[in-house]
Design an enzyme around this catalytic site. Structure first.
Site, mmCIF file in Angstrom:
data_model
loop_
_atom_site.group_PDB
_atom_site.id
_atom_site.type_symbol
_atom_site.label_atom_id
_atom_site.label_comp_id
_atom_site.label_asym_id
_atom_site.label_seq_id
_atom_site.Cartn_x
_atom_site.Cartn_y
_atom_site.Cartn_z
ATOM 1 N N ARG A 283 0.833 -1.204 0.000
ATOM 2 C CA ARG A 283 0.000 0.000 0.000
ATOM 3 C C ARG A 283 0.865 1.250 0.000
ATOM 4 O O ARG A 283 0.625 2.190 -0.754
ATOM 5 C CB ARG A 283 -0.922 -0.010 1.215
ATOM 6 C CG ARG A 283 -1.775 1.231 1.357
ATOM 7 C CD ARG A 283 -1.307 2.028 2.571
ATOM 8 N NE ARG A 283 -2.046 3.265 2.690
ATOM 9 C CZ ARG A 283 -1.481 4.450 2.811
ATOM 10 N NH1 ARG A 283 -0.186 4.598 2.857
ATOM 11 N NH2 ARG A 283 -2.210 5.534 2.922
ATOM 12 N N HIS B 180 2.831 6.151 -2.199
ATOM 13 C CA HIS B 180 3.910 7.126 -2.066
ATOM 14 C C HIS B 180 5.007 7.016 -3.119
ATOM 15 O O HIS B 180 5.754 7.966 -3.319
ATOM 16 C CB HIS B 180 4.548 7.014 -0.680
ATOM 17 C CG HIS B 180 3.569 7.280 0.422
ATOM 18 N ND1 HIS B 180 3.029 8.524 0.650
ATOM 19 C CD2 HIS B 180 3.023 6.449 1.342
ATOM 20 C CE1 HIS B 180 2.194 8.456 1.678
ATOM 21 N NE2 HIS B 180 2.163 7.216 2.114
#
Length: 113
Positions: free
Chosen positions: A73, A78
């Site tokens: 995730r 990011h």
């Protein structure tokens, strides 16, 4: 505990959606930006839910690789320029069926208590 149950159910839902979007030949998935985006979105949901599970639940179930779910995730959110769509496909096909069974077992164990 009810928050954990809710999050575990969200993980199952995300897995089901990913499996639905990848229930095609790899070439079809590779050509479909919509399928790739949908898979990414649901991996993010899965990892977010896994990351918000209680430390107690995670400690009782070390057989689940919580760290990898949250780590994926984090990369997708990011460090999205490094997304490897083939790796997502392989994870969907190879790892998610195992994870789904583990989560289903945890939900069964919780409901028996």
């Amino acid at each position: 505990m009810s928050a954990d149950i809710n999050r575990l159910e969200h993980i199952i839902e995300a897995i089901d959606r990913i499996q639905n979007y990848t229930a095609v030949k790899y070439a079809d998935y590779e050509k479909s930006q919509e399928k790739q985006d949908a898979v990414i979105s649901n991996f993010i949901k899965l990892g977010e839910a896994a990351g918000k599970l209680s430390p107690e639940l995670k400690a009782v179930h070390p057989e689940v690789n919580w760290r990898n779910a949250v780590g994926m995730r984090n990369v997708l959110v990011h460090d999205y320029v490094k997304i490897d769509y083939k790796e997502l496909w392989q994870t969907a096909k190879n790892d998610l069926p195992v994870l789904k069974k583990q989560i289903q077992k945890i939900l069964e164990d919780i409901s028996e208590k």
